[in-house]
Design a protein around this motif. Structure first.
Motif, short mmCIF file in Angstrom:
data_model
loop_
_atom_site.label_atom_id
_atom_site.label_comp_id
_atom_site.label_asym_id
_atom_site.label_seq_id
_atom_site.Cartn_x
_atom_site.Cartn_y
_atom_site.Cartn_z
N ALA A 118 0.83 -1.21 0.00
CA ALA A 118 0.00 0.00 0.00
C ALA A 118 0.86 1.25 0.00
O ALA A 118 0.54 2.24 -0.67
CB ALA A 118 -0.93 0.00 1.20
N ARG B 49 2.13 1.81 -3.49
CA ARG B 49 1.07 2.33 -4.35
C ARG B 49 0.82 3.81 -4.08
O ARG B 49 0.63 4.60 -5.00
CB ARG B 49 -0.21 1.52 -4.19
CG ARG B 49 -0.17 0.18 -4.92
CD ARG B 49 -1.54 -0.47 -4.96
NE ARG B 49 -2.09 -0.77 -3.65
CZ ARG B 49 -1.78 -1.85 -2.93
NH1 ARG B 49 -0.92 -2.73 -3.40
NH2 ARG B 49 -2.32 -2.05 -1.75
N ARG B 50 0.82 4.20 -2.79
CA ARG B 50 0.64 5.62 -2.45
C ARG B 50 1.77 6.46 -3.03
O ARG B 50 1.56 7.55 -3.54
CB ARG B 50 0.57 5.80 -0.93
CG ARG B 50 -0.79 5.50 -0.34
CD ARG B 50 -0.91 6.01 1.10
NE ARG B 50 0.16 5.52 1.96
CZ ARG B 50 0.13 4.38 2.65
NH1 ARG B 50 -0.92 3.59 2.55
NH2 ARG B 50 1.13 4.03 3.43
N GLN C 215 3.65 5.76 -5.65
CA GLN C 215 3.49 5.81 -7.10
C GLN C 215 2.37 6.77 -7.49
O GLN C 215 2.50 7.52 -8.45
CB GLN C 215 3.20 4.41 -7.65
CG GLN C 215 4.38 3.48 -7.59
CD GLN C 215 4.02 2.05 -7.94
OE1 GLN C 215 2.87 1.64 -7.83
NE2 GLN C 215 5.02 1.29 -8.35
N LYS C 216 1.28 6.76 -6.73
CA LYS C 216 0.16 7.67 -7.00
C LYS C 216 0.60 9.11 -6.82
O LYS C 216 0.28 9.98 -7.64
CB LYS C 216 -1.01 7.33 -6.05
CG LYS C 216 -2.18 8.29 -6.11
CD LYS C 216 -2.95 8.14 -7.38
CE LYS C 216 -4.23 8.96 -7.30
NZ LYS C 216 -4.42 9.78 -8.48
#
Length: 129
Positions: free
Chosen positions: A3, A6-7, A9-10
């Motif tokens: 997670a 992903r954060r 990368q976002k």
């Protein structure tokens, strides 16, 4: 751990997209002043709607990008973002500046809905001032 990645990368993606918007404004400054004014109104309205808690604006960068792309059209969007991508490759190569694809998803809000809201907000603000 997944997670967190992903954060991250976002966040990198959002930063790159905000650079695209910045370059769009520079492009419009040079090529279409009236469209620049409309684009600034879109950004301001997005900010207002997010502050009011509108669920369509939870991730404001997504909605703002979609509305701006809809406003200026794909051709102008790609011309402007080409400047952004050229600047990114001359400073530091980054995977978050991968070539953009034309939008295919539906907008959470249409330009006419945003304009209606903008007119209502402006009228309300004028009445309370």
């Amino acid at each position: 751990q997944g997670a967190a990645i992903r954060r991250q990368q976002k966040r990198a993606s959002d930063v790159a997209r905000s650079r695209h918007i910045k370059h769009l404004f520079k492009y419009l400054e040079e090529h279409d002043a009236s469209l620049l004014v409309q684009a600034k109104i879109v950004v301001k309205e997005c900010s207002i709607r997010r502050k009011k808690g509108d669920p369509n604006f939870v991730n404001m960068i997504d909605t703002m990008e979609a509305l701006l792309r809809s406003l200026v059209g794909e051709e102008t969007w790609f011309k402007a973002t080409a400047m952004s991508m050229a600047a990114a490759t001359t400073t530091s190569p980054d995977s978050s500046t991968a070539p953009l694809k034309p939008m295919t998803s539906a907008l959470p809000l249409t330009m006419s809905q945003l304009q209606t809201t903008t007119t209502t907000t402006t009228t309300t603000n004028n009445l309370t001032a």
